[in-house]
Design a protein around this motif. Structure first.
Motif, mmCIF file in Angstrom:
data_model
loop_
_atom_site.group_PDB
_atom_site.id
_atom_site.type_symbol
_atom_site.label_atom_id
_atom_site.label_comp_id
_atom_site.label_asym_id
_atom_site.label_seq_id
_atom_site.Cartn_x
_atom_site.Cartn_y
_atom_site.Cartn_z
ATOM 1 N N CYS A 97 -15.146 10.948 13.714
ATOM 2 C CA CYS A 97 -15.452 9.533 13.484
ATOM 3 C C CYS A 97 -15.155 8.715 14.734
ATOM 4 O O CYS A 97 -15.988 7.939 15.214
ATOM 5 N N ASP A 98 -13.973 8.908 15.299
ATOM 6 C CA ASP A 98 -13.564 8.124 16.459
ATOM 7 C C ASP A 98 -14.304 8.538 17.720
ATOM 8 O O ASP A 98 -14.573 7.711 18.601
ATOM 9 N N SER A 99 -14.629 9.817 17.817
ATOM 10 C CA SER A 99 -15.341 10.292 18.995
ATOM 11 C C SER A 99 -16.707 9.617 19.112
ATOM 12 O O SER A 99 -17.104 9.160 20.192
ATOM 13 N N PHE A 100 -17.432 9.519 18.003
ATOM 14 C CA PHE A 100 -18.727 8.845 18.019
ATOM 15 C C PHE A 100 -18.564 7.327 18.127
ATOM 16 O O PHE A 100 -19.312 6.672 18.860
ATOM 17 N N SER A 101 -17.591 6.788 17.413
ATOM 18 C CA SER A 101 -17.408 5.334 17.400
ATOM 19 C C SER A 101 -17.038 4.811 18.780
ATOM 20 O O SER A 101 -17.555 3.779 19.235
ATOM 21 N N MET A 102 -16.150 5.521 19.463
ATOM 22 C CA MET A 102 -15.691 5.103 20.781
ATOM 23 C C MET A 102 -16.688 5.473 21.879
ATOM 24 O O MET A 102 -16.938 4.682 22.789
ATOM 25 N N GLY A 103 -17.236 6.681 21.792
ATOM 26 C CA GLY A 103 -18.056 7.188 22.877
ATOM 27 C C GLY A 103 -19.493 6.724 22.870
ATOM 28 O O GLY A 103 -20.127 6.601 23.921
ATOM 29 N N VAL A 104 -20.031 6.449 21.673
ATOM 30 C CA VAL A 104 -21.452 6.098 21.563
ATOM 31 C C VAL A 104 -21.653 4.732 20.912
ATOM 32 O O VAL A 104 -22.233 3.822 21.505
ATOM 33 N N PHE A 105 -21.156 4.582 19.695
ATOM 34 C CA PHE A 105 -21.505 3.414 18.890
ATOM 35 C C PHE A 105 -21.030 2.093 19.492
ATOM 36 O O PHE A 105 -21.768 1.112 19.509
ATOM 37 N N SER A 106 -19.777 2.045 19.959
ATOM 38 C CA SER A 106 -19.233 0.784 20.475
ATOM 39 C C SER A 106 -19.915 0.336 21.763
ATOM 40 O O SER A 106 -19.825 -0.823 22.152
ATOM 41 N N LYS A 107 -20.604 1.269 22.434
ATOM 42 C CA LYS A 107 -21.274 0.963 23.697
ATOM 43 C C LYS A 107 -22.769 0.706 23.504
ATOM 44 O O LYS A 107 -23.486 0.501 24.474
ATOM 45 N N SER A 108 -23.212 0.720 22.270
ATOM 46 C CA SER A 108 -24.631 0.540 21.984
ATOM 47 C C SER A 108 -24.946 -0.917 21.669
ATOM 48 O O SER A 108 -24.046 -1.724 21.399
ATOM 49 N N GLU A 109 -26.217 -1.245 21.671
ATOM 50 C CA GLU A 109 -26.642 -2.604 21.338
ATOM 51 C C GLU A 109 -26.491 -2.897 19.846
ATOM 52 O O GLU A 109 -26.592 -4.057 19.422
ATOM 53 N N LEU A 110 -26.245 -1.863 19.067
ATOM 54 C CA LEU A 110 -26.120 -2.023 17.617
ATOM 55 C C LEU A 110 -24.672 -2.136 17.167
ATOM 56 O O LEU A 110 -24.389 -2.197 15.974
ATOM 57 N N ALA A 111 -23.751 -2.185 18.110
ATOM 58 C CA ALA A 111 -22.322 -2.166 17.779
ATOM 59 C C ALA A 111 -21.928 -3.288 16.816
ATOM 60 O O ALA A 111 -21.290 -3.043 15.785
ATOM 61 N N LEU A 112 -22.296 -4.507 17.124
ATOM 62 C CA LEU A 112 -21.882 -5.640 16.289
ATOM 63 C C LEU A 112 -22.474 -5.553 14.884
ATOM 64 O O LEU A 112 -21.790 -5.830 13.892
ATOM 65 N N ALA A 113 -23.726 -5.157 14.799
ATOM 66 C CA ALA A 113 -24.373 -5.034 13.491
ATOM 67 C C ALA A 113 -23.664 -4.001 12.640
ATOM 68 O O ALA A 113 -23.475 -4.197 11.428
ATOM 69 N N LYS A 114 -23.245 -2.911 13.252
ATOM 70 C CA LYS A 114 -22.585 -1.853 12.494
ATOM 71 C C LYS A 114 -21.157 -2.218 12.137
ATOM 72 O O LYS A 114 -20.639 -1.789 11.094
ATOM 73 N N ILE A 115 -20.500 -3.001 12.963
ATOM 74 C CA ILE A 115 -19.169 -3.496 12.594
ATOM 75 C C ILE A 115 -19.279 -4.311 11.304
ATOM 76 O O ILE A 115 -18.519 -4.106 10.349
ATOM 77 N N LEU A 116 -20.219 -5.233 11.277
ATOM 78 C CA LEU A 116 -20.372 -6.117 10.124
ATOM 79 C C LEU A 116 -20.826 -5.369 8.870
ATOM 80 O O LEU A 116 -20.462 -5.740 7.754
ATOM 81 N N ASP A 117 -21.592 -4.311 9.055
ATOM 82 C CA ASP A 117 -22.102 -3.518 7.933
ATOM 83 C C ASP A 117 -21.071 -2.494 7.461
ATOM 84 O O ASP A 117 -20.676 -2.478 6.284
ATOM 85 N N TRP A 118 -20.640 -1.642 8.359
ATOM 86 C CA TRP A 118 -19.838 -0.489 7.963
ATOM 87 C C TRP A 118 -18.435 -0.842 7.482
ATOM 88 O O TRP A 118 -17.854 -0.098 6.694
ATOM 89 N N THR A 119 -17.862 -1.940 7.939
ATOM 90 C CA THR A 119 -16.529 -2.309 7.455
ATOM 91 C C THR A 119 -16.540 -2.696 5.980
ATOM 92 O O THR A 119 -15.482 -2.816 5.365
ATOM 93 N N LYS A 120 -17.739 -2.853 5.425
ATOM 94 C CA LYS A 120 -17.868 -3.165 4.000
ATOM 95 C C LYS A 120 -18.210 -1.925 3.174
ATOM 96 O O LYS A 120 -18.299 -2.004 1.944
ATOM 97 N N ARG A 121 -18.400 -0.798 3.837
ATOM 98 C CA ARG A 121 -18.798 0.422 3.134
ATOM 99 C C ARG A 121 -17.668 0.948 2.243
ATOM 100 O O ARG A 121 -16.489 0.623 2.431
ATOM 101 N N THR A 122 -18.036 1.807 1.305
ATOM 102 C CA THR A 122 -17.060 2.418 0.400
ATOM 103 C C THR A 122 -16.541 3.738 0.947
ATOM 104 O O THR A 122 -15.333 4.008 0.875
ATOM 105 N N ALA A 123 -17.403 4.563 1.497
ATOM 106 C CA ALA A 123 -17.001 5.876 2.008
ATOM 107 C C ALA A 123 -15.936 5.718 3.089
ATOM 108 O O ALA A 123 -16.076 4.887 3.991
ATOM 109 N N GLU A 124 -14.889 6.526 2.995
ATOM 110 C CA GLU A 124 -13.722 6.344 3.861
ATOM 111 C C GLU A 124 -14.057 6.372 5.347
ATOM 112 O O GLU A 124 -13.630 5.493 6.107
ATOM 113 N N PHE A 125 -14.797 7.366 5.795
ATOM 114 C CA PHE A 125 -15.019 7.490 7.228
ATOM 115 C C PHE A 125 -16.185 6.652 7.732
ATOM 116 O O PHE A 125 -16.290 6.406 8.936
#
Length: 233
Positions: A97-125
């Motif tokens: 989870c952290d390897s992708f989040s730190m290495g790919v996702f946080s550096k992408s143009e979609l980072a902010l959208a996924k922060i706002l979306d995924w922090t509301k998700r139910t699945a733990e990871f």
């Protein structure tokens, strides 16, 4: 380098004892794991360099370490929403989870959208990924103003009662990371931590106390982003 050639390297490094050690020491349980340390995967990734096609092929093998390697050789600016959604749904422990989040996702143009979306998700990871991106984004984005990061505080407050280990640790991580971005956000993060400290849940209590311990300690290292502002003060 072909996918088969990389897999041959991975199988050569396979070690069942490391699978057991990682589970006992770090709580990492992974399907189809070969037992290879992160440091060894970094060496392979450095030899390969960015290679999106190979990264996707490696991920699709279903081998755990091949998926970790994917997170190290996929170019962040090329990641699509479809790939992010495909990958996040497979996360089964904090390491990948952290390897992708730190290495790919946080550096992408979609980072902010996924922060706002995924922090509301139910699945733990999936939820952890949202907060891991939030925490990492504090370093990935060196130019945005404090307003952008202040919008994360209500999210942190609303999710501080989640008792799941890897969610609460990520919420805490995000709070501490924002609080170390610059001196003003440090003050606000301390204020937010004290508000969370009034919550009754054990998770909120732990998140707040741990954040306050770090953010208020003498000599805490605070960055100066955005430098256009904080290098002048």
């Amino acid at each position: 380098m072909t996918c088969d050639a990389v897999l041959e390297k991975l199988h050569y490094l396979a070690d069942d004892e490391k699978i057991i050690f990682k589970e006992k020491k770090y709580g990492i349980i992974a399907t189809n794991s070969l037992g290879i340390y992160h440091k060894d995967l970094k060496i392979i990734a450095k030899d390969i360099g960015f290679n999106n096609k190979l990264a996707i092929e490696l991920f699709d093998t279903g081998i755990y370490e091949a998926r970790l390697l994917c997170s190290k050789i996929f170019r962040p600016k090329n990641v699509t929403e479809d790939l992010m959604e495909k990958w996040v749904k497979t996360f089964e422990n904090w390491e990948i989870c952290d390897s992708f989040s730190m290495g790919v996702f946080s550096k992408s143009e979609l980072a902010l959208a996924k922060i706002l979306d995924w922090t509301k998700r139910t699945a733990e990871f999936e939820k952890r990924a949202g907060f891991a991106i939030m925490a990492s984004y504090c370093m990935a984005d060196k130019t945005s103003s404090n307003d952008l990061f202040e919008q994360f505080f209500p999210i942190i407050k609303s999710e501080a009662n989640d008792e799941r280990l890897y969610v609460k640790k990520a919420v805490n991580w995000a709070l501490r990371s924002i609080g170390k971005r610059n001196k003003d956000l440090n003050k606000t993060a301390i204020k937010i931590s004290k508000e969370i400290l009034t919550y009754e849940s054990s998770s909120a209590q732990w998140i707040a106390k741990d954040a306050l311990k770090e953010l208020q300690k003498e000599g805490v290292r605070i960055s100066d982003y955005p430098r256009a502002i904080y290098r002048k003060t």
